[in-house]
Design a protein around this motif. Structure first.
Motif, PDB file in Angstrom:
ATOM      1  N   THR A  13       0.848  -1.187   0.000  1.00 50.69           N
ATOM      2  CA  THR A  13       0.000   0.000   0.000  1.00 50.69           C
ATOM      3  C   THR A  13       0.884   1.237   0.000  1.00 50.69           C
ATOM      4  O   THR A  13       2.008   1.199   0.488  1.00 50.69           O
ATOM      5  CB  THR A  13      -0.901   0.031   1.246  1.00 50.69           C
ATOM      6  OG1 THR A  13      -0.075  -0.053   2.414  1.00 50.69           O
ATOM      7  CG2 THR A  13      -1.901  -1.109   1.238  1.00 50.69           C
ATOM      8  N   PRO A  14       0.389   2.335  -0.550  1.00 52.03           N
ATOM      9  CA  PRO A  14       1.171   3.576  -0.498  1.00 52.03           C
ATOM     10  C   PRO A  14       1.394   4.005   0.951  1.00 52.03           C
ATOM     11  O   PRO A  14       0.599   3.683   1.836  1.00 52.03           O
ATOM     12  CB  PRO A  14       0.284   4.589  -1.226  1.00 52.03           C
ATOM     13  CG  PRO A  14      -0.721   3.795  -1.976  1.00 52.03           C
ATOM     14  CD  PRO A  14      -0.863   2.492  -1.267  1.00 52.03           C
ATOM     15  N   TRP A  16       0.902   6.755   2.413  1.00 51.54           N
ATOM     16  CA  TRP A  16      -0.190   7.530   3.002  1.00 51.54           C
ATOM     17  C   TRP A  16      -1.286   6.635   3.550  1.00 51.54           C
ATOM     18  O   TRP A  16      -1.961   7.003   4.519  1.00 51.54           O
ATOM     19  CB  TRP A  16      -0.744   8.576   2.037  1.00 51.54           C
ATOM     20  CG  TRP A  16      -1.440   8.038   0.814  1.00 51.54           C
ATOM     21  CD1 TRP A  16      -0.875   7.778  -0.394  1.00 51.54           C
ATOM     22  CD2 TRP A  16      -2.823   7.710   0.690  1.00 51.54           C
ATOM     23  NE1 TRP A  16      -1.829   7.298  -1.270  1.00 51.54           N
ATOM     24  CE2 TRP A  16      -3.027   7.244  -0.628  1.00 51.54           C
ATOM     25  CE3 TRP A  16      -3.906   7.752   1.555  1.00 51.54           C
ATOM     26  CZ2 TRP A  16      -4.279   6.827  -1.086  1.00 51.54           C
ATOM     27  CZ3 TRP A  16      -5.150   7.341   1.093  1.00 51.54           C
ATOM     28  CH2 TRP A  16      -5.319   6.894  -0.214  1.00 51.54           C
ATOM     29  N   ASP A  93     -10.996   6.903   0.016  1.00 49.90           N
ATOM     30  CA  ASP A  93      -9.872   7.662  -0.539  1.00 49.90           C
ATOM     31  C   ASP A  93      -8.997   6.765  -1.407  1.00 49.90           C
ATOM     32  O   ASP A  93      -8.524   7.190  -2.464  1.00 49.90           O
ATOM     33  CB  ASP A  93      -9.018   8.258   0.579  1.00 49.90           C
ATOM     34  CG  ASP A  93      -9.683   9.444   1.265  1.00 49.90           C
ATOM     35  OD1 ASP A  93     -10.670   9.981   0.720  1.00 49.90           O
ATOM     36  OD2 ASP A  93      -9.215   9.816   2.368  1.00 49.90           O
ATOM     37  N   ILE A  94      -8.785   5.527  -0.972  1.00 52.53           N
ATOM     38  CA  ILE A  94      -7.989   4.588  -1.764  1.00 52.53           C
ATOM     39  C   ILE A  94      -8.666   4.373  -3.113  1.00 52.53           C
ATOM     40  O   ILE A  94      -8.024   4.442  -4.161  1.00 52.53           O
ATOM     41  CB  ILE A  94      -7.803   3.250  -1.020  1.00 52.53           C
ATOM     42  CG1 ILE A  94      -6.962   3.446   0.233  1.00 52.53           C
ATOM     43  CG2 ILE A  94      -7.167   2.203  -1.952  1.00 52.53           C
ATOM     44  CD1 ILE A  94      -6.945   2.246   1.170  1.00 52.53           C
ATOM     45  N   SER A  95      -9.973   4.098  -3.090  1.00 46.42           N
ATOM     46  CA  SER A  95     -10.712   3.855  -4.327  1.00 46.42           C
ATOM     47  C   SER A  95     -10.650   5.053  -5.267  1.00 46.42           C
ATOM     48  O   SER A  95     -10.519   4.904  -6.480  1.00 46.42           O
ATOM     49  CB  SER A  95     -12.175   3.535  -4.013  1.00 46.42           C
ATOM     50  OG  SER A  95     -12.270   2.324  -3.306  1.00 46.42           O
ATOM     51  N   ASP A  96     -10.709   6.254  -4.697  1.00 47.70           N
ATOM     52  CA  ASP A  96     -10.641   7.464  -5.512  1.00 47.70           C
ATOM     53  C   ASP A  96      -9.269   7.680  -6.137  1.00 47.70           C
ATOM     54  O   ASP A  96      -9.148   8.369  -7.146  1.00 47.70           O
ATOM     55  CB  ASP A  96     -10.996   8.703  -4.675  1.00 47.70           C
ATOM     56  CG  ASP A  96     -12.466   8.740  -4.296  1.00 47.70           C
ATOM     57  OD1 ASP A  96     -13.269   8.014  -4.909  1.00 47.70           O
ATOM     58  OD2 ASP A  96     -12.810   9.502  -3.359  1.00 47.70           O
ATOM     59  N   ASN A  97      -8.238   7.114  -5.543  1.00 46.90           N
ATOM     60  CA  ASN A  97      -6.872   7.336  -6.015  1.00 46.90           C
ATOM     61  C   ASN A  97      -6.287   6.170  -6.798  1.00 46.90           C
ATOM     62  O   ASN A  97      -5.109   6.199  -7.136  1.00 46.90           O
ATOM     63  CB  ASN A  97      -5.962   7.672  -4.825  1.00 46.90           C
ATOM     64  CG  ASN A  97      -6.254   9.043  -4.297  1.00 46.90           C
ATOM     65  OD1 ASN A  97      -6.039  10.046  -4.971  1.00 46.90           O
ATOM     66  ND2 ASN A  97      -6.775   9.117  -3.075  1.00 46.90           N
ATOM     67  N   VAL A  98      -7.092   5.157  -7.069  1.00 46.46           N
ATOM     68  CA  VAL A  98      -6.590   4.000  -7.835  1.00 46.46           C
ATOM     69  C   VAL A  98      -6.680   4.286  -9.303  1.00 46.46           C
ATOM     70  O   VAL A  98      -7.551   4.880  -9.815  1.00 46.46           O
ATOM     71  CB  VAL A  98      -7.394   2.716  -7.485  1.00 46.46           C
ATOM     72  CG1 VAL A  98      -7.024   1.575  -8.398  1.00 46.46           C
ATOM     73  CG2 VAL A  98      -7.145   2.339  -6.049  1.00 46.46           C
TER      74      VAL A  98
END
Length: 98
Positions: A13-14, A16, A93-98
């Motif tokens: 995972t990143p 962040w 947030d993860i889903s928005d940044n994938v």
């Protein structure tokens, strides 16, 4: 058990995301297995990028962590409900940044 070398490509995972999980779990009382549960959750999230239904995988990862917090770590359900809300926001947030 074999551990990956630094040259192997393994899901991760990143930074962040890890920091976000750490920030969320920081409010919990210290428990011996909390670090292990944190790492398992992050590993599960890291593998989610390779699945078709990202949200379903996030739900599965979160449910597993929350169940362990209640059943194994004996945290109050009200506390775990607050953690759930925060994890859901992080996963969005993860889903928005994938």
């Amino acid at each position: 058990m074999t551990t990956p070398s630094t040259t192997e490509d393994v899901p991760s995972t990143p930074g962040w995301v890890e920091q976000g999980v750490d920030d969320i779990l920081a409010s919990l009382p210290q428990r011996p297995n909390l670090r292990t549960l944190r790492n398992a959750y992050l590993d599960c999230l890291a593998g989610a990028g390779r699945t078709r239904d990202l949200d379903e995988t996030h739900d599965r990862c979160r449910r597993k962590l929350l169940t362990a917090l209640v059943e194994d770590e004996h945290l109050p359900k009200a506390t775990v409900s607050e953690i759930e809300r925060k994890l859901e926001a992080l996963e969005a947030d993860i889903s928005d940044n994938v």
